[in-house]
Design an enzyme around this catalytic site. Structure first.
Site, mmCIF file in Angstrom:
data_model
loop_
_atom_site.group_PDB
_atom_site.id
_atom_site.type_symbol
_atom_site.label_atom_id
_atom_site.label_comp_id
_atom_site.label_asym_id
_atom_site.label_seq_id
_atom_site.Cartn_x
_atom_site.Cartn_y
_atom_site.Cartn_z
ATOM 1 N N CYS A 6 41.078 44.701 34.653
ATOM 2 C CA CYS A 6 40.561 45.683 33.704
ATOM 3 C C CYS A 6 41.674 46.516 33.070
ATOM 4 C CB CYS A 6 39.492 46.573 34.333
ATOM 5 S SG CYS A 6 39.990 47.409 35.840
ATOM 6 N N HIS A 11 37.542 51.210 37.850
ATOM 7 C CA HIS A 11 37.572 50.378 36.650
ATOM 8 C C HIS A 11 38.276 51.137 35.531
ATOM 9 C CE1 HIS A 11 36.125 47.441 33.754
ATOM 10 N NE2 HIS A 11 35.471 48.369 33.076
#
Length: 177
Positions: free
Chosen positions: A16, A126
């Site tokens: 990510c 994330h």
């Protein structure tokens, strides 16, 4: 700008940060896995205390997981500095209203949010990029199918307040280093 012209990478494994950086810079290969791995390795060489070997060192390195990705904030900051950008960590004690979204040096933002995956069995974090493109702010989360337009500054600030309230971190990316 039509959404179809906005570059948006989709999530793959735990890369990510790679996707967030490429989405932030609006380029497919602004960064590559090899480049981020090299940055992580350089960070280890710059700090000999982090270079100790364990049986798991092949996979779990101090600044990233060699198998899945999952780079840390040190890699983010070093990568942005290589591109002439600086990072200012937003003081989470303040609401997002204190962020000047119109500031000329603000390139965009990278946020780090807690996530639960696989029915809550796996908890992690994330990386997500937010970027203003032709005057419009977009959430370029690689978990999304495409860019999500944030209608105005108020919507951006509401989103950021929710991120902060949920345990997320907001990093402002400035055009000057």
């Amino acid at each position: 700008m039509a959404e179809s012209k906005i570059y948006h990478e989709k999530q793959r494994l735990q890369f990510c940060l790679l996707h967030a950086l490429n989405n932030l810079f609006q380029e497919k290969d602004a960064f590559t896995r090899a480049k981020l791995n090299a940055i992580a390795e350089k960070l280890v060489l710059d700090d000999p205390d982090k270079a100790s070997w364990t049986p798991f060192s092949v996979f779990f390195k101090p600044h990233h997981n060699a198998v899945t990705g999952n780079y840390d904030v040190n890699v983010l900051i070093a990568a942005l500095e290589e591109k002439g950008k600086s990072v200012v960590w937003h003081d989470r004690r303040n609401s997002a209203v204190t962020i000047d979204l119109e500031e000329g040096t603000l390139m965009g933002m990278v946020i780090n949010v807690p996530v639960k995956r696989y029915g809550g069995l796996w908890k992690g974090r994330h990386w997500v990029a937010l970027r203003r493109i032709e005057g419009v702010w977009y959430n370029l989360d690689s978990d999304f199918r495409g860019p999500v337009e944030l209608k105005d500054g108020g919507e951006v600030q509401e989103f950021l307040d929710a991120v902060i309230g949920g345990g997320g971190e907001v990093l402002l990316v400035k055009n000057e280093c």
